[in-house]
Scaffold this active site. Structure first.
Site, PDB file in Angstrom:
ATOM      1  CB  SER A  47      -9.900   5.552   2.449  1.00  0.00           C
ATOM      2  OG  SER A  47     -10.385   4.524   1.657  1.00  0.00           O
TER       3      SER A  47
ATOM      4  CB  THR B 115      -6.636   8.277   0.996  1.00  0.00           C
ATOM      5  OG1 THR B 115      -5.770   8.292   2.128  1.00  0.00           O
ATOM      6  CG2 THR B 115      -6.490   7.260   0.121  1.00  0.00           C
TER       7      THR B 115
ATOM      8  CG  HIS C 215      -2.257   0.591   0.957  1.00  0.00           C
ATOM      9  ND1 HIS C 215      -2.499   1.777   0.002  1.00  0.00           N
ATOM     10  CD2 HIS C 215      -3.509   0.143   1.163  1.00  0.00           C
ATOM     11  CE1 HIS C 215      -3.775   2.054  -0.179  1.00  0.00           C
ATOM     12  NE2 HIS C 215      -4.538   1.024   0.695  1.00  0.00           N
TER      13      HIS C 215
ATOM     14  CE1 TYR D 211      -8.303   6.765   7.769  1.00  0.00           C
ATOM     15  CE2 TYR D 211      -9.345   5.343   6.396  1.00  0.00           C
ATOM     16  CZ  TYR D 211      -8.441   6.195   6.530  1.00  0.00           C
ATOM     17  OH  TYR D 211      -6.985   6.728   5.588  1.00  0.00           O
TER      18      TYR D 211
END
Length: 639
Positions: free
Chosen positions: A469, A480, A353, A467
């Site tokens: 994104s 993001t 990532h 959360y």
């Protein structure tokens, strides 16, 4: 026409397509990611804190926030803006965000890597492991060549496709200079997206280093890395002139690897890429010192990693486990991505990532799914080329001393324990989806997020840090931003549904849903425009630490710490190529929620560790969706 695909002497299409507008045409003129106003950030921050705190806690947090805004926060903000003005080629989040990922010392697998699995090929006989591996490899190479030649269609988000996604628009815009092209697209409500991450899809890996890892790319390398049964194989897929190997030859080499009966290695190297990053960095030094430099170089520089698994997929849960972590011996988690294909032709991507976000990987998956299903390079009847694969394919051999053997054994034990602790569960809610929600004029994403809040309240009787994104790829070097789905609105609505449904009329409950939907829509728009608060506060904190300033009290507030301990972490994507995606929890006592709102159903998969019950959470999500849909249809709900 056929000629547009650029056939080479080998007869296979070398390109996916030839865009009239060059791939990077808009890149120069993309707008810059805005640094929000500090007062807006503090206001948004306090709005996100409100549902998580009682009155006393909130007063304390509010006071710290106001002190920060008038004092050290103001100074840091001014420094950030000044720094940003001096770096117009990039965005203010780029440096801090790469650092955040690359300095993290936890294993990448389960903690950072995510997966997306492909839909099966609509033609069942093409879901054969060898045929699909060949077709997807060819399509991936075509994507790479198309991108590098500047022929890949630029990534554009169309708000009004009938006006902007047209040949005539493309023919005009290609003559508008790069420095102005964004404005031309903007005039017709089309938003070109940042494509600066794409080059890292290929020939790239994350190298473990003490304290901070490095991203490495070597675009000159021409070979593919194939893993099977824990063994590492390489063969060239691009020739000296930059042409692709014939599909029939790629098929022959893959067939050779699939029929190789070498035993699995006693000490599979793949496990090392699942280790703590400092541990792995030290072991890697040892590997290099033991004469494995050339072999590691081949692994690191390979075009990509193709992982061939020797078992079929049993069900969606098994699919998620396979694509999220699989067998640690048959993956190289540091590669920018692993293309995984199981024995029954099920395919997926596991990606590292730090180098990029879901949007780049998704575009890649969409293109290779479309190309490999609509224009497959080989068919089930195709005969592999009669070439000597035993000469073309090289099996990598690693020299391991006792320390390395012990290191691999320990890595395997740790990997097995982590995977053992992970639960993955999923549901499909079939009583409605996007169509019905739009008809009722509520936000589909807002409803899904409301259901998560309602479910957690039902299960644990509290509202926690959440959360979601949101991509900021509409800006140069955007990454993001966080949407904070837990709000005073979702809390009020959830409490009404969970604690006292009988006290409210159906109309009142509908009103509460609409309020949540409206607010969520506003948060989503703000985040997509770079107007969230999380990245801004993160960058100010990063700046303070990099300048050696003592961490401001604002950041030492327990409430700040708790807001960033995201118990419910969520992410959504919808695509014709992808059947599901997922990731591990981001905290030990969290849920990782991957979800999709389809036209007439909603899919949801949840990862968790033993402190949380993911199966029960999903049952509560199901009940919440049922209640919300019933209320929207004007029905009474049962407690």
């Amino acid at each position: 026409g056929r000629w547009r695909r650029g056939y080479s002497s080998a007869g296979a299409a070398e390109y996916l397509h030839r865009s009239i507008v060059p791939t990077m045409h808009y890149q120069k003129s993309l707008p810059r990611l805005p640094v929000p106003k500090l007062e807006d950030t503090i206001k948004r921050y306090l709005n996100a804190q409100k549902p998580l705190l009682n009155a006393d806690q909130f007063r304390k947090t509010e006071e710290l926030a106001q002190r920060f805004e008038k004092g050290i926060g103001k100074e840091l903000h001014e420094q950030l803006v000044a720094q940003d003005n001096q770096n117009k080629h990039t965005s203010y989040i780029t440096g801090p965000w790469f650092d955040m990922y690359l300095k993290a010392r936890e294993p990448v697998v389960l903690n950072f890597n995510a997966f997306m699995s492909f839909n099966p090929d609509p033609k069942p006989e093409y879901n054969n492991q060898l045929i699909r591996a060949t077709n997807m490899t060819v399509s991936a190479l075509r994507f790479m060549k198309t991108f590098r030649a500047g022929y890949l269609e630029p990534e554009v988000f169309h708000l009004n496709p009938e006006k902007s996604d047209t040949e005539i628009f493309k023919k005009i815009i290609r003559f508008v200079p790069s420095s102005l092209s964004w404005f031309g697209a903007y005039m017709v409500n089309a938003y070109p997206l940042d494509m600066s991450q794409y080059f890292r899809l290929f020939n790239s890996t994350r190298l473990p280093k003490l304290n901070r890892d490095e991203l490495y790319t070597d675009e000159k390398a021409k070979h593919l890395l194939v893993l099977r049964n824990g063994n590492f194989y390489i063969f060239d897929v691009i020739d000296r002139d930059g042409n692709m190997l014939k599909p029939s030859e790629i098929q022959a080499h893959l067939k050779y690897i699939l029929s190789d009966n070498s035993p699995a290695p006693a000490f599979p190297l793949g496990y090392l890429s699942s280790e703590n990053r400092d541990t792995w960095a030290l072991l890697r030094k040892d590997l290099l010192d033991s004469g494995n430099e050339e072999a590691l170089q081949k692994v690191d520089s390979a075009v990509f990693c193709l992982s061939l698994d020797d078992f079929p997929i049993k069900d969606f849960v098994h699919l998620s486990h396979t694509m999220l972590h699989g067998d640690g011996a048959n993956r190289w988690y540091d590669k920018s991505f692993n293309l995984i294909i199981t024995q029954d032709g099920t395919a997926g991507i596991n990606f590292e990532h730090s180098w990029g976000d879901g949007v780049a990987v998704l575009r890649f998956q969409n293109e290779i799914f479309k190309d490999s299903t609509k224009g497959p390079a080989v068919s089930p009847e195709s005969q592999p080329a009669s070439v000597d694969s035993s000469r073309a394919v090289q099996k990598l051999d690693f020299k391991l001393n006792d320390a390395l053997k012990a290191g691999i054994t320990k890595a395997k034990q740790k990997f097995d324990a982590s995977v053992e602790a992970l639960s993955l569960n999923m549901i499909q809610f079939s009583e409605g989806g996007k169509d019905l929600l739009k008809q009722k004029k509520v936000s589909p994403d807002g409803v899904a997020q409301l259901a998560f809040q309602m479910a957690f309240l039902r299960q644990y009787n509290q509202t926690v840090a959440t959360y979601e994104s949101c991509s900021t790829a509409a800006f140069k070097h955007g990454r993001t931003e966080t949407i904070r789905p837990a709000s005073v609105h979702t809390k009020k609505c959830s409490e009404a549904f969970v604690r006292e449904p009988s006290k409210h009329s159906t109309e009142e409950l509908q009103k509460l849903i609409e309020e949540c939907s409206k607010y969520h829509g506003r948060l989503t728009k703000e985040a997509a425009m770079g107007q969230g608060f999380d990245r801004h506060l993160f960058s100010l904190r990063y700046l303070a630490l990099s300048k050696g300033i003592a961490l401001p009290d604002f950041y030492q507030d327990q409430a700040y710490v708790r807001l960033n301990h995201n118990i419910i972490s969520t992410s959504t994507l919808l695509s014709p190529a992808v059947q599901l995606g997922g990731f591990g929890p981001v905290v030990p006592d969290g849920f990782g929620v991957g979800y999709q709102v389809h036209d007439d159903w909603i899919g949801c998969n949840v990862s968790s560790y033993p402190t949380r019950n993911g199966e029960e959470f999903l049952q509560c999500i199901y009940k919440s969706l049922e209640d919300i849909f019933n209320v929207l249809k004007g029905k009474k709900i049962s407690s």
